[in-house]
Design an enzyme around this catalytic site. Sequence first.
Site, PDB file in Angstrom:
ATOM      1  N   LYS A   1      -3.458  -7.131  -6.202  1.00 36.92           N
ATOM      2  CA  LYS A   1      -2.310  -6.660  -5.420  1.00 36.92           C
ATOM      3  C   LYS A   1      -1.804  -7.804  -4.541  1.00 36.92           C
ATOM      4  CE  LYS A   1      -3.740  -1.832  -5.691  1.00 36.92           C
ATOM      5  NZ  LYS A   1      -4.903  -2.026  -6.602  1.00 36.92           N
TER       6      LYS A   1
ATOM      7  N   HIS B   1      -5.069  -1.860  -0.432  1.00 35.07           N
ATOM      8  CA  HIS B   1      -3.678  -2.096  -0.032  1.00 35.07           C
ATOM      9  C   HIS B   1      -3.545  -2.729   1.353  1.00 35.07           C
ATOM     10  CE1 HIS B   1      -2.100   0.100  -3.511  1.00 35.07           C
ATOM     11  NE2 HIS B   1      -3.133   0.898  -3.339  1.00 35.07           N
TER      12      HIS B   1
ATOM     13  N   SER C   1      -2.610   4.883  -0.543  1.00 38.71           N
ATOM     14  CA  SER C   1      -1.659   4.233  -1.436  1.00 38.71           C
ATOM     15  C   SER C   1      -0.379   5.011  -1.664  1.00 38.71           C
ATOM     16  CB  SER C   1      -2.331   3.961  -2.785  1.00 38.71           C
ATOM     17  OG  SER C   1      -2.770   5.169  -3.384  1.00 38.71           O
TER      18      SER C   1
END
Length: 385
Positions: free
Chosen positions: A235, A204, A176
């Site tokens: 996300k 991610h 990240s």
Amino acid sequence: MHDFTQDLAALGASSLLRTRRVVAGAQGPLLDVDGRTTLSFCSNDYLGLANHPEIVAAGVRAADEYGMGAAASALISGHSMAHETLEHDLAAFTGMPRALYFSCGYMANIGVIGALVGAGDAVFLDRLSHASLIDGARLCGAQLRIFPHNNIERLEQVLARSKARRKLVVTDAVFSMDGDLAPLAELAELCGRHDAWLLVDDAHGFGVLGPQGRGSLAHAAVSAPHVICIGTLGKAAGVAGAFVAGDGGLIEWIMQRARTYMFSTASPPLLAAATSASLAIIARDQWRRARLTQLAAQLAQGLAGLPWQLLPSMTPIQPLIVGDNAGARALAQRLREQAIWVPAICPPTVPKGTARLRISLSAHHTPEHVAQLIGALQQAAEDLP
């Protein structure tokens, strides 16, 4: 009783004191921050779905049907048909036999690791893994071995020497703070040879990488019974929550033993319904991932030659290494004065001496937005003494 005033002052003197800013309205590339319209490059809303009308509508319909709260843990009466549907959707989306929905990624990582290993077992953790993976490995009671970042050779050495009853290798899929990828194909092959589980945190990569955004494991063409995927849904998916996906028997065991799942009230059903709607959009809208690729190329070209290093990344995470904490904070503040929000990330989140601006791209950014950021950074570089 300890007075934390001096401790807070010490954080401030080291440029490590964190602050919050008040955001009004919905998420998007332009935010109302403390009453001022601000161009945001700090969100993990990579696909621009956090305010998508189809997802909002799905949540509203579910609120009408289920109300707001789940009212109990999933193993009591909190597991609604919306949750059940989402788990089937997540399993199909990831190509895994079964999935289990958690309220957040932190709880998923801690709960899953604790359910899989304990005393007499061993966890092998990439040095740059997320804090939730580190905490899960520390709390589970197993022996913890940390290997150098993405170092397959070193990992093989410690796996070969291990006499643990059960072995669990843990890694982020996309790291990240650097935006680089774990070598998942090599890790999966290595774990297969050494009778170890591979736990991949795809926070991610989910929605961004792989065919139709199906994640980092799909991107690396990895599929094996000993591979476990954890993904977050706040996300790229734009909603909230997390999931673990893998072998059916394994997921059943996690459901029976993950304390963060067993002893938490289930998430509101409306979030599950909204996430199911999001999965359909992720698979459908290839243009969102194409836009991210185009914007990343524009950013790399525009920042070439500046005194700060833009790390190579094929993801929306674009780290600009500044070096010292004060310099990173000052650069972020300069951008803020121009109504551009890019967070400065400092130790202990990143190694000492690598303080950075973490530029996060979204499919809702335009080339004009990225050009505005490039121009501000170019001007800041020209003004350096």
